[in-house]
Design a protein around this motif. Structure first.
Motif, PDB file in Angstrom:
ATOM      1  N   LEU A  73      -5.026 -19.631 -17.261  1.00 47.37           N
ATOM      2  CA  LEU A  73      -6.412 -19.283 -16.947  1.00 47.37           C
ATOM      3  C   LEU A  73      -6.628 -19.215 -15.434  1.00 47.37           C
ATOM      4  CD1 LEU A  73      -9.299 -18.760 -17.972  1.00 47.37           C
ATOM      5  CD2 LEU A  73      -9.661 -21.246 -17.963  1.00 47.37           C
TER       6      LEU A  73
ATOM      7  N   SER B  45      -5.221 -16.044 -13.995  1.00 45.47           N
ATOM      8  CA  SER B  45      -6.140 -14.932 -14.283  1.00 45.47           C
ATOM      9  C   SER B  45      -7.315 -14.922 -13.313  1.00 45.47           C
ATOM     10  CB  SER B  45      -6.642 -15.046 -15.728  1.00 45.47           C
ATOM     11  OG  SER B  45      -7.594 -14.045 -16.013  1.00 45.47           O
ATOM     12  N   GLN B  46      -7.885 -16.094 -13.042  1.00 46.88           N
ATOM     13  CA  GLN B  46      -9.034 -16.165 -12.133  1.00 46.88           C
ATOM     14  C   GLN B  46      -8.638 -15.772 -10.713  1.00 46.88           C
ATOM     15  OE1 GLN B  46     -10.387 -20.177 -12.684  1.00 46.88           O
ATOM     16  NE2 GLN B  46     -11.454 -19.734 -14.618  1.00 46.88           N
TER      17      GLN B  46
ATOM     18  N   GLN C 216      -6.159 -13.805  -9.844  1.00 44.76           N
ATOM     19  CA  GLN C 216      -5.857 -12.373  -9.806  1.00 44.76           C
ATOM     20  C   GLN C 216      -7.124 -11.543  -9.610  1.00 44.76           C
ATOM     21  OE1 GLN C 216      -3.653 -11.823 -13.490  1.00 44.76           O
ATOM     22  NE2 GLN C 216      -1.730 -11.556 -12.366  1.00 44.76           N
ATOM     23  N   LYS C 217      -8.207 -12.023 -10.159  1.00 50.32           N
ATOM     24  CA  LYS C 217      -9.470 -11.274 -10.060  1.00 50.32           C
ATOM     25  C   LYS C 217      -9.993 -11.222  -8.625  1.00 50.32           C
ATOM     26  CE  LYS C 217     -10.818 -12.300 -14.812  1.00 50.32           C
ATOM     27  NZ  LYS C 217     -11.735 -13.047 -15.711  1.00 50.32           N
TER      28      LYS C 217
ATOM     29  N   ASN D 248      -2.336 -13.264  -5.989  1.00 53.27           N
ATOM     30  CA  ASN D 248      -1.287 -13.253  -7.013  1.00 53.27           C
ATOM     31  C   ASN D 248      -0.225 -14.281  -6.647  1.00 53.27           C
ATOM     32  OD1 ASN D 248      -2.114 -11.002  -8.811  1.00 53.27           O
ATOM     33  ND2 ASN D 248      -1.929  -9.808  -6.928  1.00 53.27           N
TER      34      ASN D 248
ATOM     35  N   HIS E 131      -3.547 -15.266 -23.598  1.00 54.45           N
ATOM     36  CA  HIS E 131      -3.821 -14.890 -22.204  1.00 54.45           C
ATOM     37  C   HIS E 131      -3.044 -13.613 -21.885  1.00 54.45           C
ATOM     38  CE1 HIS E 131      -5.736 -18.824 -21.275  1.00 54.45           C
ATOM     39  NE2 HIS E 131      -4.850 -19.310 -22.136  1.00 54.45           N
TER      40      HIS E 131
ATOM     41  N   ASP F 250      -3.853 -11.023 -20.426  1.00 51.88           N
ATOM     42  CA  ASP F 250      -4.114 -10.397 -19.127  1.00 51.88           C
ATOM     43  C   ASP F 250      -3.235 -10.969 -18.017  1.00 51.88           C
ATOM     44  OD1 ASP F 250      -5.463 -12.842 -19.472  1.00 51.88           O
ATOM     45  OD2 ASP F 250      -6.792 -12.399 -17.771  1.00 51.88           O
ATOM     46  N   VAL F 251      -2.429 -12.021 -18.327  1.00 59.35           N
ATOM     47  CA  VAL F 251      -1.589 -12.676 -17.325  1.00 59.35           C
ATOM     48  C   VAL F 251      -0.137 -12.248 -17.511  1.00 59.35           C
ATOM     49  CG1 VAL F 251      -0.770 -14.883 -16.436  1.00 59.35           C
ATOM     50  CG2 VAL F 251      -3.147 -14.639 -17.157  1.00 59.35           C
TER      51      VAL F 251
END
Length: 775
Positions: free
Chosen positions: A461, A464-465, A467-468, A472, A500, A502-503
């Motif tokens: 998680l 992911s946060q 990356q937004k 990275n 997850h 998106d990761v």
């Protein structure tokens, strides 16, 4: 009424004598007690029944016969069958019925006693009647004299002088009266004597039953019942006089094999012999008891110090281990002993026995023929562990766990190459709790799996946060061997990755301890291969503390080796740690592994690692673990030390390496001197400047070749002065001179040592070749 009381007394004594053997299911002793009890003249038969009303022992009654019904009315108010009164008693301990005993009481004895009393009463009545008759017949002096003698004899008998006899003179009737009286007196005396003999027999039997109830029949030592009473008394005395007592639980090692090999007779003799030996080494007032089989309990009173108890324990081990010759057979056992102390162990009497028993089993597990003390702290820690399980489960539910992040950097370039996620517990009462305060309690527990999966979810998680917002960074997480070795690990891990999507899985790295990885290398290697197929990489944590085998390194598909911080911590003044780090770096290059050093706490640690060829590091010298938001602020402010970045154009070589090792050898010499002077342990280092390890290297490699160089003269002068001051310090300590002199001299040594290390590091840099960048 006296008969009923005697009956109740016999019941009570019989019940007390049977409790101990009944608890131990010692049917032989039960039979012995019944036989002893049946010697009482008033008892016809005794039959012991278990809880299913099945006979287990009997005296005076054939087991083929059906037992008669029990008389329900009190003795003396019921009709007696065949001159016998049938009754029963229950054997009960702590409210639990163990069985019962059927008793047949003969009424003959009691009838004889009653007849005796009736005869006595009739005799007295006859005397009174006869006296009255004679008084009415004649009042002459001869009659009165004879009647007086009769009355005196009667009174003597009435008062207990049964040897009194009547001598009358006169006619035939008077002589017959005297003969009748004397015959009556003889009968009374015989009956009284018989009653006294019965009473003495009953008292002997009562004493015997009392002993059976409180003493072991084989060794004559106090049994469990008497031990409990004496332990309670000892505890009360301890509280009253503020003195300690020791409770010792002793179990014989190898006794069963002797019983099985030579028979119970030899085993019994051995027990009696060892009991006698143990009694001889104990003090007056101490209690030695046998509580069953080959187990003994000892209560030592008035223990003023543990050394006294240890002396007795050593003697117990010695006497129980000495051979015993029985019928030309030499038998030998040893003993395992557990000990606890009261009131230090403030438990109840029963718990004290259990605690000593627990300690005894630890002695058996550690090889027998030894003693162990009950560890009260360990016992408390077990309860603390159970409390932690409950608290940790609640913490998961209430989301009290958080992840802190410690950056990993390239010291040459300053680039942040990743972070390690480290768990913390935001406890509502204790504040921030570090993992070492709760994770060790969860080892090999299902809660550790739940926490491990929470860490994986939270790390993914966080990736992911970040990356937004354009950050990275790979995150490495720690997974326990227990979680990794679960059969369903891959299934559950894939499910978490799927949650997850998106990761990128390649941004997740799993760290496992080197020691746990080799516990089941086949299974762990297969798990690592499966994770690699998903894009997840592995790092071997704390590398160097375990096996560090070339075979393991080859079979475990880890991308990164993490050098354990224990080696990094002392690398500046421990040549062995420096050599280990150099060896790990060599292995990593040979197997094409990345290397990262943990525990970099200072700029000097980083410089030393760079000189060895290690670029990647993490530790408090770079940044402490921090919450995610604070980490973002740190990223904006991070700048590496300029001395680290100077290594971008440097490449370590063999010449610079020898100067690095020389610097560490010299630091080790100074550290040894400080330990001896300031801490007071160890031996002083070699004081001859040409015999220390740095001096040997310096003379061999540098002296004679570089004597005229300015740097050589500076290093040689500082080295000489340091050894001179070191010699002065050692002599000051040995002669116990003023402390102020020692402090001043040590301060000089510290300043001069810094100057010398700076010179040595200058030589490291001067020997390095400038690397040309290839763009």
């Amino acid at each position: 009424m006296q008969t009923s009381m005697r009956l109740e007394t016999q019941k009570t004594l019989l019940q007390s004598a049977l409790i101990a053997p009944w608890l131990q299911m010692d049917y032989a002793t039960i039979q012995s007690v019944l036989e002893e009890s049946q010697q009482v003249q008033s008892i016809n038969y005794l039959v012991a029944l278990n809880t299913q009303a099945q006979p287990i022992a009997s005296v005076g009654w054939s087991l083929d016969q059906e037992l008669p019904p029990i008389n329900t009315k009190p003795f003396g108010q019921s009709s007696l069958l065949n001159g016998r009164y049938d009754t029963s008693i229950d054997i009960v301990v702590s409210g639990q019925k163990l069985g019962s005993v059927r008793i047949g009481l003969s009424t003959l004895f009691y009838s004889q006693a009653r007849d005796s009393m009736i005869l006595k009463s009739i005799g007295i009545a006859l005397i009174e009647i006869f006296f009255s008759a004679l008084l009415l017949i004649t009042l002459n002096r001869w009659i009165i004299r004879n009647l007086t003698k009769l009355m005196q004899s009667a009174n003597a008998i009435a008062q207990g002088d049964y040897s009194k006899r009547l001598e009358l003179s006169g006619d035939q009737e008077t002589a017959e009266l005297a003969c009748a009286f004397n015959a009556m007196a003889n009968t009374i005396q015989e009956r009284i004597h018989s009653l006294e003999e019965v009473h003495q027999e009953e008292k002997k039997l009562s004493d015997k039953l009392e002993r059976i109830a409180h003493y072991d029949t084989l060794t004559n030592l106090p049994n469990r019942v008497l031990l409990a009473d004496r332990l309670q008394q000892a505890m009360a005395q301890s509280n009253r006089h503020n003195r300690s007592l020791a409770i010792i639980y002793l179990d014989l090692d190898g006794f069963k094999s002797i019983n099985d090999t030579y028979g119970h007779h030899i085993g019994d003799i051995l027990l009696v012999t060892l009991a006698g030996r143990m009694e001889q080494i104990l003090r007056e007032g101490d209690t030695l008891s046998r509580i069953g089989g080959d187990e003994f309990v000892i209560v030592l009173n008035d223990i003023k110090e543990v050394k006294l108890c240890e002396l007795i324990l050593e003697r117990l081990l010695h006497v129980t281990n000495m051979p015993v010759i029985i019928n030309d057979i030499s038998v030998q056992v040893s003993s395992s002993i557990g000990v606890t102390f009261y009131p230090q162990d403030g438990a109840s009497a029963d718990q004290l026995m259990r605690h000593a028993d627990q300690a005894m089993y630890l002695a058996k597990q550690s090889g027998k023929n030894s003693y162990r003390f009950f560890d009260l702290d360990q016992n408390v820690s077990l309860q603390a562990q159970r409390d932690y399980f409950f608290d940790v489960a609640n913490a998961l539910i209430h989301k009290e766990f958080v992840l802190y992040y410690q950056p990993k950097v390239n010291m040459k370039t300053g680039k942040i190459v990743g972070v390690e996620a480290l768990i913390r517990w935001e406890h509502p009462q204790k504040g921030l709790v570090m993992p070492l305060s709760f994770l060790p309690f969860l080892e090999n527990h299902s809660l550790s799996i739940e926490i491990g999966e929470w860490v994986i979810h939270s790390a993914l998680l966080q990736i992911s946060q970040w990356q937004k917002i354009g950050l990275n960074l790979p995150i490495s997480i720690n997974i326990s061997a227990y979680q990794l070795q679960q059969n369903d690990f891959m299934t559950r891990f894939k499910a978490i990755l799927e949650a997850h999507r998106d990761v990128d899985p390649s941004l997740l790295e799993i760290e496992i301890l080197e020691t746990s990885a080799v516990e089941d290398i086949v299974h762990v290697s297969a798990i690592m291969q499966s994770c690699h197929a998903l894009g997840v990489h592995f790092a071997l944590d704390d590398f160097g503390t375990g096996y560090s085998s070339l075979t393991y390194l080859k079979r475990l598909p880890a991308r990164t080796l993490k050098i354990d911080q224990s080696f990094i911590h002392d690398m500046l003044d421990d040549p062995d740690d420096l050599a280990i780090i150099e060896g790990v770096l060599g292995l990593a290059r040979a197997f094409r592994k990345d290397v990262i050093a943990e525990g970099v706490e200072s700029i000097e640690h980083g410089l030393c690692l760079l000189a060895l060829g290690c670029e990647f590091a993490q530790g408090y010298g770079i940044a402490e673990p921090m919450p995610s938001q604070e980490f973002l602020f740190w990223v904006e402010e991070w700048k590496p030390d300029v001395r680290w970045m100077a290594w971008q154009n440097r490449v370590p070589n063999s010449d610079s390496m020898q100067w690095l090792f020389a610097a560490v050898e010299h630091n080790a010499w100074v550290k040894s001197l400080k330990n001896y002077i300031q801490e007071g342990y160890g031996n002083p280092p070699l004081l001859n400047e040409h015999l220390c390890r740095f001096g040997l290297w310096f003379d061999r490699e540098m002296r004679g070749t570089y004597n005229e160089e300015v740097w050589f003269k500076k290093i040689d002068s500082l080295h000489h002065r340091l050894h001179t001051l070191g010699t002065k310090l050692v002599n000051t300590v040995l002669t116990q001179k003023e402390h102020a002199i020692t402090l001043h001299t040590m301060s000089q040594i510290n300043r001069m040592n810094k100057a010398m290390i700076a010179l040595l590091y200058e030589r490291i840099y001067s020997e390095e070749k400038v690397k040309e960048r290839v763009e």
